[in-house]
Each structure stands twice: as C-alpha cells, then as structure tokens.
Design a protein around this motif. Structure first.
Motif, PDB file in Angstrom:
ATOM      1  N   PRO A  80       0.813  -1.217   0.000  1.00  0.00           N
ATOM      2  CA  PRO A  80       0.000   0.000   0.000  1.00  0.00           C
ATOM      3  C   PRO A  80       0.847   1.267   0.000  1.00  0.00           C
ATOM      4  N   ASN A  81       0.299   2.320  -0.584  1.00  0.00           N
ATOM      5  CA  ASN A  81       0.972   3.613  -0.518  1.00  0.00           C
ATOM      6  C   ASN A  81       0.763   4.213   0.872  1.00  0.00           C
ATOM      7  N   GLU A  82       1.317   5.380   1.097  1.00  0.00           N
ATOM      8  CA  GLU A  82       1.259   5.997   2.427  1.00  0.00           C
ATOM      9  C   GLU A  82      -0.177   6.245   2.875  1.00  0.00           C
ATOM     10  N   THR A  83      -1.039   6.585   1.942  1.00  0.00           N
ATOM     11  CA  THR A  83      -2.436   6.869   2.277  1.00  0.00           C
ATOM     12  C   THR A  83      -3.170   5.616   2.732  1.00  0.00           C
ATOM     13  N   LEU A  84      -2.903   4.500   2.075  1.00  0.00           N
ATOM     14  CA  LEU A  84      -3.628   3.266   2.369  1.00  0.00           C
ATOM     15  C   LEU A  84      -2.952   2.388   3.420  1.00  0.00           C
ATOM     16  N   ALA A  85      -1.712   2.706   3.770  1.00  0.00           N
ATOM     17  CA  ALA A  85      -0.959   1.858   4.703  1.00  0.00           C
ATOM     18  C   ALA A  85      -1.710   1.554   6.005  1.00  0.00           C
ATOM     19  N   PRO A  86      -2.386   2.535   6.637  1.00  0.00           N
ATOM     20  CA  PRO A  86      -3.087   2.227   7.894  1.00  0.00           C
ATOM     21  C   PRO A  86      -4.212   1.206   7.736  1.00  0.00           C
ATOM     22  N   LEU A 117      -5.849  -2.144  -8.969  1.00  0.00           N
ATOM     23  CA  LEU A 117      -7.283  -2.001  -8.709  1.00  0.00           C
ATOM     24  C   LEU A 117      -7.532  -1.447  -7.308  1.00  0.00           C
ATOM     25  N   ILE A 118      -6.860  -2.011  -6.310  1.00  0.00           N
ATOM     26  CA  ILE A 118      -7.038  -1.543  -4.935  1.00  0.00           C
ATOM     27  C   ILE A 118      -6.575  -0.099  -4.794  1.00  0.00           C
ATOM     28  N   ASP A 119      -5.417   0.184  -5.345  1.00  0.00           N
ATOM     29  CA  ASP A 119      -4.837   1.522  -5.230  1.00  0.00           C
ATOM     30  C   ASP A 119      -5.750   2.582  -5.840  1.00  0.00           C
ATOM     31  N   LYS A 120      -6.196   2.331  -7.067  1.00  0.00           N
ATOM     32  CA  LYS A 120      -7.009   3.326  -7.769  1.00  0.00           C
ATOM     33  C   LYS A 120      -8.433   3.402  -7.227  1.00  0.00           C
ATOM     34  N   THR A 121      -8.902   2.339  -6.591  1.00  0.00           N
ATOM     35  CA  THR A 121     -10.256   2.348  -6.045  1.00  0.00           C
ATOM     36  C   THR A 121     -10.339   3.118  -4.733  1.00  0.00           C
ATOM     37  N   PHE A 122      -9.359   2.912  -3.849  1.00  0.00           N
ATOM     38  CA  PHE A 122      -9.493   3.420  -2.486  1.00  0.00           C
ATOM     39  C   PHE A 122      -8.680   4.669  -2.152  1.00  0.00           C
ATOM     40  N   THR A 123      -7.588   4.925  -2.839  1.00  0.00           N
ATOM     41  CA  THR A 123      -6.724   6.047  -2.454  1.00  0.00           C
ATOM     42  C   THR A 123      -7.469   7.376  -2.451  1.00  0.00           C
ATOM     43  N   GLU A 124      -8.147   7.695  -3.537  1.00  0.00           N
ATOM     44  CA  GLU A 124      -8.841   8.982  -3.622  1.00  0.00           C
ATOM     45  C   GLU A 124     -10.028   9.041  -2.664  1.00  0.00           C
ATOM     46  N   LEU A 125     -10.676   7.893  -2.422  1.00  0.00           N
ATOM     47  CA  LEU A 125     -11.799   7.871  -1.479  1.00  0.00           C
ATOM     48  C   LEU A 125     -11.324   8.203  -0.068  1.00  0.00           C
TER      49      LEU A 125
END
Length: 261
Positions: A80-86, A117-125
């Motif tokens: 995960p990127n920094e935004t999704l890591a938690p 798919l996970i990255d593009k689906t959830f990061t902006e949300l």
C-alpha cells in the motif's frame, strides 16, 4: 487493314478491362477494405499489411508473456501507498482483503492488476474523506485523554473502565432492548463516546444521582462511596473556590457521615 485495326482495338479493350477497378487484373489492385468502426492503428498500407497487424496483436494475446494470475489467491501481495498503509496492516487476517484476493483470482487478474485495482479504487476515497480512518484503540485512548484533559495513561484507562460499567448499568436501568444496549456500551470504543459517558456520569453525580448495578439510581443526599471519592478533589465542595456549591457540600458531608460514622 480494317481487320488488323479491329483486332488491335479489341486487344486494348481487353487490357483496359483487366486493369479496371472491378477486374481481377494482374494483382495491382491496392484498394483497402476498411469495415466501419475499424481501429485505425490496425490499418496497414494495404489489406496484407492490415492482416499482418491484426495477426501480430493476436499472437500477443496468445503469448505466454501476458499477465498471469497466481496459482491460488494466497499468491497475491499488495504494497500500500502511504495513504492506504493504515488500512492494510494485517492483510492475512483481514476477511475483506482475503475475499478480494479470491475474486481477483477467479477473474484471472495478475498481481500487478490486483494492486492497481485496490490503489485506484481506495486512495482517492480515503483522501477525500469518504472512507473513515481505520479503528485504532490506542489512538482512541489518546484522544479520550485529550478530550478530558487527562495526561496520565493509567488514569485514562480507568476512565474507560468506569465508563464501561456506567454504560452497562445505564442500559440495564433504562431497560433498553439488546440492540440499543449494545449501542450504548459500544460508546466506550470511541474517544467521543467516552467523553460523553464521562460527562453524563459526572453530571448525575453532581446532582446526587448514581447509576449502579443493584438499584435504579439514588436521589440527592444519597451519595455513594464512589461519588464521595470523586468529589474529594472537586472545587465545588471547597468553600474557598469560586465554584463552591453549598448544597453539594451539604450532601457531601451527609454522605461521609452515613458511610463513615
């Protein structure tokens, strides 16, 4: 002479017909066949070139180098990127993540496609606040202390313990149905809920009302030992304090006489 001229003219007509737009001729017809809506990047200089491009794309699709799904869902991994890591601290025990890997495997997705798919689906949300931060009990405990102005971690933990008992007894005394009782008790999971329960408990105590396991609440003049302990450091019982409350002080004194004769 006339016969020779007729023969020559017939020969010229025959050659012209062979080189015409609709004739079979000698293979010099270069007109391309282009179906309506046909992708331009597949068009060659002639029909042969078009066929070559289409076949090249077909071979690419059939190639073993195309993205491949792992042998089973456990083969997927996600960084995960920094935004999704938690949100992805323990994917091995996350039922939502595990269900996603099964779905991705059924769809034949490669690991790269799965991660994208996970990255593009959830990061902006997450960035836009449409997905709340993941629950973290340590964070909630810290916030509880901040809300109540308590810096000692043990004292904050004790507040939560007291709130749990208070919430349970409150729900019982109110005879709430089970779903409502569970909601009241779940307030102790969040900092805001703990601040609320603590405030309600203190408000009732300041008016001589307690919520205990064995009764439906006591009226003024019937403070419990627990109430007295909380009031020991309360400015409202200190005659020298601007917050001094004579009525509460009288109840406080009466409580000590009753519990500690």
């Amino acid at each position: 002479m006339a016969g020779d001229q007729e023969f020559e003219q017939d020969q010229n007509n025959s050659e012209n017909q062979g080189n015409g737009d609709g004739g079979s001729g000698d293979g010099n017809n270069t007109e391309r066949y282009v179906p309506e809506g046909f992708p331009e990047h597949f068009l060659g200089e002639n029909n042969q070139g078009t066929i070559d491009k289409i076949y090249g794309a077909y071979k690419g699709l059939r190639s073993e180098e195309k993205p491949q799904a792992p042998e089973d869902p456990s083969g997927y991994s996600f960084e995960p990127n920094e935004t999704l890591a938690p949100y992805f601290k323990n994917t091995a025990e996350d039922p939502v993540y595990q269900a996603a890997t099964v779905a991705a495997h059924d769809a034949g997705m490669s690991n790269e496609q799965f991660g994208s798919l996970i990255d593009k689906t959830f990061t902006e949300l997450v960035k836009s606040g449409q997905i709340e931060p993941p629950y973290d009990p340590e964070v909630e405990l810290k916030k509880t202390g901040e809300f109540l102005g308590i810096t000692d971690s043990k004292a904050v933990s004790q507040v939560v313990v007291d709130n749990e008992a208070f919430a349970k007894n409150l729900a019982a005394q109110m005879k709430l149905p089970e779903p409502a009782a569970e909601f009241v008790e779940s307030l102790t999971d969040l900092a805001g809920g703990n601040a609320f329960l603590n405030g309600i408990s203190n408000l009732l105590s300041s008016r001589g009302i307690t919520i205990s396991e064995n009764d439906g609440g006591r009226s003024n003049g019937s403070l419990t030992k627990e109430d007295l302990k909380k009031l020991d450091s309360d400015d409202r019982i200190d005659p020298s304090s601007p917050k001094y409350d004579p009525k509460l002080r009288a109840e406080y004194d009466e409580g000590y006489k009753r519990h500690y004769p």
